[in-house]
Design a protein around this motif. Structure first.
Motif, PDB file in Angstrom:
ATOM      1  N   THR A  36       0.812  -1.220  -0.190  1.00  0.00           N
ATOM      2  CA  THR A  36       0.059   0.124  -0.043  1.00  0.00           C
ATOM      3  C   THR A  36       0.787   1.252   0.125  1.00  0.00           C
ATOM      4  O   THR A  36       0.376   2.327   0.116  1.00  0.00           O
ATOM      5  N   ALA A  37       2.191   1.103  -0.187  1.00  0.00           N
ATOM      6  CA  ALA A  37       2.956   2.077  -0.176  1.00  0.00           C
ATOM      7  C   ALA A  37       2.852   2.920  -1.388  1.00  0.00           C
ATOM      8  O   ALA A  37       2.826   2.828  -2.361  1.00  0.00           O
ATOM      9  N   PRO A  38       3.010   4.512  -1.253  1.00  0.00           N
ATOM     10  CA  PRO A  38       2.758   5.431  -2.483  1.00  0.00           C
ATOM     11  C   PRO A  38       4.188   5.220  -3.240  1.00  0.00           C
ATOM     12  O   PRO A  38       5.181   5.258  -2.700  1.00  0.00           O
ATOM     13  N   GLU A  78       7.731   6.789   3.883  1.00  0.00           N
ATOM     14  CA  GLU A  78       6.867   6.036   3.579  1.00  0.00           C
ATOM     15  C   GLU A  78       6.719   5.865   1.962  1.00  0.00           C
ATOM     16  O   GLU A  78       6.145   5.025   1.442  1.00  0.00           O
ATOM     17  N   VAL A  79       7.279   7.186   1.355  1.00  0.00           N
ATOM     18  CA  VAL A  79       7.171   6.953   0.073  1.00  0.00           C
ATOM     19  C   VAL A  79       8.370   6.099  -0.946  1.00  0.00           C
ATOM     20  O   VAL A  79       9.348   6.188  -0.577  1.00  0.00           O
ATOM     21  N   GLN A  80       7.713   5.263  -1.625  1.00  0.00           N
ATOM     22  CA  GLN A  80       8.799   4.673  -2.500  1.00  0.00           C
ATOM     23  C   GLN A  80       9.222   5.514  -3.802  1.00  0.00           C
ATOM     24  O   GLN A  80       8.130   5.789  -4.563  1.00  0.00           O
ATOM     25  N   THR A 148      -1.039   4.905  -3.862  1.00  0.00           N
ATOM     26  CA  THR A 148      -1.141   5.821  -5.112  1.00  0.00           C
ATOM     27  C   THR A 148       0.075   5.944  -5.721  1.00  0.00           C
ATOM     28  O   THR A 148       1.225   5.414  -5.142  1.00  0.00           O
ATOM     29  N   LYS A 149      -0.123   6.126  -7.153  1.00  0.00           N
ATOM     30  CA  LYS A 149       0.969   6.135  -8.087  1.00  0.00           C
ATOM     31  C   LYS A 149       1.128   7.528  -8.904  1.00  0.00           C
ATOM     32  O   LYS A 149       0.128   7.824  -9.362  1.00  0.00           O
ATOM     33  N   ALA A 228       1.660  12.709  -2.788  1.00  0.00           N
ATOM     34  CA  ALA A 228       1.577  11.138  -3.024  1.00  0.00           C
ATOM     35  C   ALA A 228       1.354  10.505  -1.692  1.00  0.00           C
ATOM     36  O   ALA A 228       1.016   9.445  -1.606  1.00  0.00           O
ATOM     37  N   ALA A 229       2.273  11.067  -0.630  1.00  0.00           N
ATOM     38  CA  ALA A 229       1.921  10.589   0.599  1.00  0.00           C
ATOM     39  C   ALA A 229       0.625  10.737   1.334  1.00  0.00           C
ATOM     40  O   ALA A 229       0.435   9.929   2.247  1.00  0.00           O
ATOM     41  N   ASP A 230      -0.045  11.418   0.721  1.00  0.00           N
ATOM     42  CA  ASP A 230      -1.619  11.750   1.420  1.00  0.00           C
ATOM     43  C   ASP A 230      -2.606  10.569   1.283  1.00  0.00           C
ATOM     44  O   ASP A 230      -2.358  10.280  -0.008  1.00  0.00           O
ATOM     45  N   PRO A 231      -3.132  10.375   2.084  1.00  0.00           N
ATOM     46  CA  PRO A 231      -3.975   9.215   1.749  1.00  0.00           C
ATOM     47  C   PRO A 231      -5.113   9.673   0.951  1.00  0.00           C
ATOM     48  O   PRO A 231      -5.669  10.669   1.083  1.00  0.00           O
TER      49      PRO A 231
END
Length: 422
Positions: A36-38, A78-80, A148-149, A228-231
């Protein structure tokens, strides 16, 4: 002695079981977090034109490198994040080879800031500007996972690999329904470049930004990575049918689909007695269309009897048009019928028409929201009058107005009578 050995063996077995019990959930949680990681893929133009020295007295490439270093330092844990280049390796004149010049500089995944900065430092402005092919590869880099992508494209010129139109490529990516957004940033843009980058962003619901200074570039890329990190709720891809009988059944949720010009899409929703169906649809024009258009959302029975409809029209002032409807189903009179659901068919039709020379495929993007909730106490009021309990309030206001008018008339006549007597 044997007893002690058995006891020790039992203790070791218990510890092993506890360790395994602890380890398995931890692994499962880690896998779920990764899924589920952005994900963000930074797509950087490294073509020869990036040598131009017109951003705060330094070259566009130098400004981009400095901005990237600051962005990498500020990227949330948390962002990839990944980095892909276009035009970084082939300096020659062969068009076919130049249009294949795109590579993954740093793979999308957990960020090693030192390694990513080292990779960026090696870049030198070199070749062509294959935006279309690079977008296709960048989308492939983001496959998998439920988070998210986002692709952030940074370029200083329009694509040099036509007829593979990058705007058409962006529409094809959006049509896959993978929830991928493309944001574009134009370095010292001209009118043609601005138009192309804007079209790419609009096709996927992204944004376009013109960049004239290095600080602007740093701030904007940081904003997009943080975003991108925002849910967010990612719409689920669904494919509507051409008729109600073959339509997919939708539960409450957010869905995305594509609808071709002159066609219609059908979906089904199960509604039980005492429930209310709330549905809405938004259709976006991701390419040039003729003015004067509309969208229609109908709820009908499986026998094609219309229950309720919602419609809206536009005149070219907005790229998105939306409408919705509500259908409250009355409660069942018999307890046996309380769990018997009615299949309600939703029909989506739009009257957009493509401008001359515009491709009609893929179809226009549409977003559908379906929500089945507990119905109001008096569903018939909502269905018949559209007012619900507000109908009684309207009646009270009418009665109060009538009584106030009568009282005012009586007072006026009394005052006139007193005046005549005096």
């Amino acid at each position: 002695m044997i007893t002690r050995q058995r006891s020790a063996a039992g203790v070791f077995a218990l510890l092993a079981a506890l360790t395994a019990g602890i380890a398995i959930p931890s692994t499962a949680v880690a896998d779920e977090t990764t899924a589920t990681a952005p994900k963000v893929n930074l797509l950087l133009d490294v073509s020869g034109s990036m040598r131009a020295k017109d951003i705060d007295g330094q070259s566009r490439m130098a400004a981009a490198k400095q901005a990237f270093n600051e962005v990498l330092d500020a990227t949330p844990e948390e962002v990839q994040l990944g980095i892909r280049t276009l035009g970084a390796d082939y300096p020659g004149d062969d068009r076919k080879t130049g249009c294949e010049d795109t590579a993954q500089l740093y793979p999308v995944g957990p960020l090693d800031r030192t390694e990513a900065k080292t990779a960026v430092a090696t870049l030198t402005p070199t070749g062509w500007t294959p935006i279309g092919p690079a977008l296709l590869k960048a989308a492939d880099d983001l496959e998998g996972g439920e988070g998210t992508k986002r692709i952030v494209l940074i370029s200083d010129g329009e694509d040099t690999c036509a007829p593979l139109d990058p705007c058409e490529v962006a529409r094809e990516i959006a049509a896959k329904g993978i929830g991928l957004t493309i944001d574009t940033l134009g370095l010292v843009p001209n009118a043609k470049m601005r138009l192309q980058l804007s079209c790419i962003a609009e096709a996927t619901g992204g944004t376009y930004t013109s960049i004239e200074h290095r600080d602007q570039l740093t701030d904007r890329v940081n904003q997009l990575v943080d975003r991108a990190a925002d849910p967010v709720v990612v719409p689920k891809a669904v494919e509507g049918a051409g008729a109600c009988a073959e339509a997919p059944t939708l539960a409450s949720g957010l869905y995305t689909d594509r609808e071709e010009f002159g066609k219609q899409r059908w979906y089904r929703v199960d509604v039980k007695p005492g429930q209310e169906l709330r549905a809405s649809v938004s259709v976006a024009a991701d390419r040039e269309v003729n003015p004067d258009y509309g969208v229609l959302l109908r709820a009908v029975t499986v026998e094609n009897r219309e229950i309720v409809r919602g419609e809206a029209a536009g005149t070219g002032r907005t790229d998105v048009i939306s409408t919705g409807l509500r259908y409250p189903k009355a409660a069942a009179e018999d307890e046996e019928d309380e769990d018997v659901a009615e299949a309600v068919c939703l029909q989506v039709t739009h009257s957009y028409s493509p401008a001359s020379g515009v491709k009609t495929t893929p179809g226009l993007p549409l977003e559908i929201t379906v929500d089945v909730v507990d119905g109001p106490d008096q569903a018939a009021d909502v269905a018949s009058f559209g007012l619900g309990r507000g109908w009684w309030l309207l009646g009270v206001l009418v009665l109060v107005g009538f009584l106030a008018g009568v009282l005012w008339g009586w007072l006026s006549r009394w005052r006139v009578a007193v005046w005549r007597t005096n």
